[in-house]
Design a protein around this motif. Sequence first.
Motif, mmCIF file in Angstrom:
data_model
loop_
_atom_site.group_PDB
_atom_site.id
_atom_site.type_symbol
_atom_site.label_atom_id
_atom_site.label_comp_id
_atom_site.label_asym_id
_atom_site.label_seq_id
_atom_site.Cartn_x
_atom_site.Cartn_y
_atom_site.Cartn_z
ATOM 1 N N ASP A 5 1.083 -1.208 0.085
ATOM 2 C CA ASP A 5 -0.505 -0.101 0.155
ATOM 3 C C ASP A 5 0.988 1.786 0.448
ATOM 4 O O ASP A 5 0.183 2.866 0.319
ATOM 5 N N ALA A 6 1.824 1.388 -0.484
ATOM 6 C CA ALA A 6 3.093 2.426 -0.814
ATOM 7 C C ALA A 6 1.853 3.246 -0.996
ATOM 8 O O ALA A 6 2.077 3.169 -2.697
ATOM 9 N N ALA A 7 3.073 4.642 -1.386
ATOM 10 C CA ALA A 7 2.330 6.008 -1.934
ATOM 11 C C ALA A 7 4.163 5.665 -2.826
ATOM 12 O O ALA A 7 5.238 5.669 -2.404
ATOM 13 N N LEU A 8 3.897 6.430 -3.605
ATOM 14 C CA LEU A 8 4.983 7.141 -4.779
ATOM 15 C C LEU A 8 4.847 8.539 -4.934
ATOM 16 O O LEU A 8 3.654 9.268 -5.082
ATOM 17 N N PHE A 9 6.021 9.418 -5.096
ATOM 18 C CA PHE A 9 6.171 10.326 -5.808
ATOM 19 C C PHE A 9 6.758 11.463 -6.507
ATOM 20 O O PHE A 9 8.143 10.505 -6.488
ATOM 21 N N ARG A 10 6.296 12.038 -7.514
ATOM 22 C CA ARG A 10 7.582 12.399 -8.354
ATOM 23 C C ARG A 10 7.412 13.677 -8.198
ATOM 24 O O ARG A 10 6.302 14.695 -7.948
ATOM 25 N N ALA A 11 8.392 14.755 -8.722
ATOM 26 C CA ALA A 11 8.472 16.136 -8.826
ATOM 27 C C ALA A 11 8.238 16.065 -10.401
ATOM 28 O O ALA A 11 8.738 16.014 -11.595
ATOM 29 N N VAL A 12 7.243 16.899 -10.549
ATOM 30 C CA VAL A 12 6.835 18.067 -11.636
ATOM 31 C C VAL A 12 7.784 19.468 -12.598
ATOM 32 O O VAL A 12 7.151 19.937 -11.487
ATOM 33 N N ILE A 13 8.729 19.247 -13.146
ATOM 34 C CA ILE A 13 8.916 20.795 -12.954
ATOM 35 C C ILE A 13 9.019 21.367 -13.937
ATOM 36 O O ILE A 13 9.195 20.946 -14.958
ATOM 37 N N VAL A 14 8.544 22.516 -14.012
ATOM 38 C CA VAL A 14 8.214 23.678 -15.425
ATOM 39 C C VAL A 14 9.166 23.933 -15.270
ATOM 40 O O VAL A 14 9.985 25.108 -15.052
ATOM 41 N N LYS A 15 10.458 24.233 -16.863
ATOM 42 C CA LYS A 15 11.241 25.005 -16.829
ATOM 43 C C LYS A 15 11.369 26.095 -17.995
ATOM 44 O O LYS A 15 10.421 25.664 -18.610
ATOM 45 N N SER A 16 11.510 27.372 -17.625
ATOM 46 C CA SER A 16 10.878 29.003 -18.480
ATOM 47 C C SER A 16 11.677 29.597 -18.629
ATOM 48 O O SER A 16 12.795 29.689 -17.872
ATOM 49 N N TYR A 17 12.270 29.174 -20.505
ATOM 50 C CA TYR A 17 12.985 30.337 -20.174
ATOM 51 C C TYR A 17 13.259 31.902 -21.404
ATOM 52 O O TYR A 17 12.012 31.782 -21.443
ATOM 53 N N ALA A 18 14.203 32.692 -21.483
ATOM 54 C CA ALA A 18 13.513 33.665 -21.444
ATOM 55 C C ALA A 18 13.582 34.514 -22.891
ATOM 56 O O ALA A 18 12.954 34.995 -22.824
ATOM 57 N N ASN A 19 14.235 32.973 -23.600
ATOM 58 C CA ASN A 19 12.893 33.251 -25.436
ATOM 59 C C ASN A 19 11.753 32.386 -25.669
ATOM 60 O O ASN A 19 11.687 32.857 -26.263
ATOM 61 N N GLY A 20 11.073 32.345 -24.615
ATOM 62 C CA GLY A 20 9.321 32.131 -24.153
ATOM 63 C C GLY A 20 9.124 30.799 -24.161
ATOM 64 O O GLY A 20 8.034 30.673 -24.561
ATOM 65 N N THR A 21 10.505 29.667 -24.180
ATOM 66 C CA THR A 21 9.715 28.253 -24.306
ATOM 67 C C THR A 21 9.821 28.178 -23.543
ATOM 68 O O THR A 21 10.544 28.994 -22.528
ATOM 69 N N SER A 22 9.522 26.747 -22.583
ATOM 70 C CA SER A 22 9.172 25.646 -21.316
ATOM 71 C C SER A 22 9.522 24.524 -21.766
ATOM 72 O O SER A 22 8.833 24.198 -23.277
ATOM 73 N N HIS A 23 9.587 23.568 -20.545
ATOM 74 C CA HIS A 23 10.080 22.384 -21.021
ATOM 75 C C HIS A 23 9.322 21.900 -19.438
ATOM 76 O O HIS A 23 9.906 22.579 -18.094
ATOM 77 N N THR A 24 8.664 21.031 -19.631
ATOM 78 C CA THR A 24 8.019 19.568 -18.313
ATOM 79 C C THR A 24 8.814 18.388 -18.223
ATOM 80 O O THR A 24 9.290 18.425 -19.252
ATOM 81 N N VAL A 25 9.518 18.789 -17.027
ATOM 82 C CA VAL A 25 10.479 17.412 -17.453
ATOM 83 C C VAL A 25 9.923 16.719 -15.326
ATOM 84 O O VAL A 25 9.150 17.474 -14.641
ATOM 85 N N TYR A 26 9.887 15.456 -15.596
ATOM 86 C CA TYR A 26 9.188 14.526 -14.779
ATOM 87 C C TYR A 26 10.530 13.778 -13.928
ATOM 88 O O TYR A 26 11.312 13.208 -14.723
ATOM 89 N N GLU A 27 10.207 13.919 -12.328
ATOM 90 C CA GLU A 27 11.823 13.519 -11.989
ATOM 91 C C GLU A 27 10.971 12.457 -10.652
ATOM 92 O O GLU A 27 10.669 12.094 -9.817
ATOM 93 N N GLY A 28 11.548 11.252 -10.523
ATOM 94 C CA GLY A 28 11.400 10.151 -9.839
ATOM 95 C C GLY A 28 10.679 9.191 -10.113
ATOM 96 O O GLY A 28 11.666 8.403 -11.511
#
Length: 162
Positions: free
Chosen positions: A10-33
């Motif tokens: 019955d264990a729970a798992l966790f992950r980090a959802v990181i949204v990286k936004s760059y100065a040129n207007g683009t963004s990228h979402t990464v998942y860690e865990g």
Amino acid sequence: MARDIGMEPDAALFRAVIVKSYANGTSHTVYEGPYDSRGSARARVSFWRNHFGRRRNGDSADGHVERCQPVWEKVPDPASRRQASSGGPALTAAPGTSPPDSAAQLILDAVQTRRGMHGRHAADLLAEHGYVEEAERIRVEVRARHGHLSAKQAAALLTAAP
């Protein structure tokens, strides 16, 4: 990479959802865990937020933590290769025609006892048993097909009209 994170039923798992936004207007979402605790995932969000904050070039990062409780189920074992390949059509002569010549029959007999036999192996087998011309014919075909010729295809090539 295998990880041991103490998976209780019955264990729970966790992950980090990181949204990286760059100065040129683009963004990228990464998942860690996955991580075994909320704090480990939250630390990754903080790491990226601080890392991008030090750049001072307009880049930024933000994120959140997600939680899940996986449901585990047994995966059925795959069928053995012998069982999986036995259902295919047999390479024998059609009714009313002459049976395959002995060189092709030699290959077909070998295919029944060996797994993963390549056309090159079939040519070597024929050469060992004195079928030099047939072996060379298969070697030429293997080269023409850039190595993509199975032993069953080699037997079919020998039984086909020249």
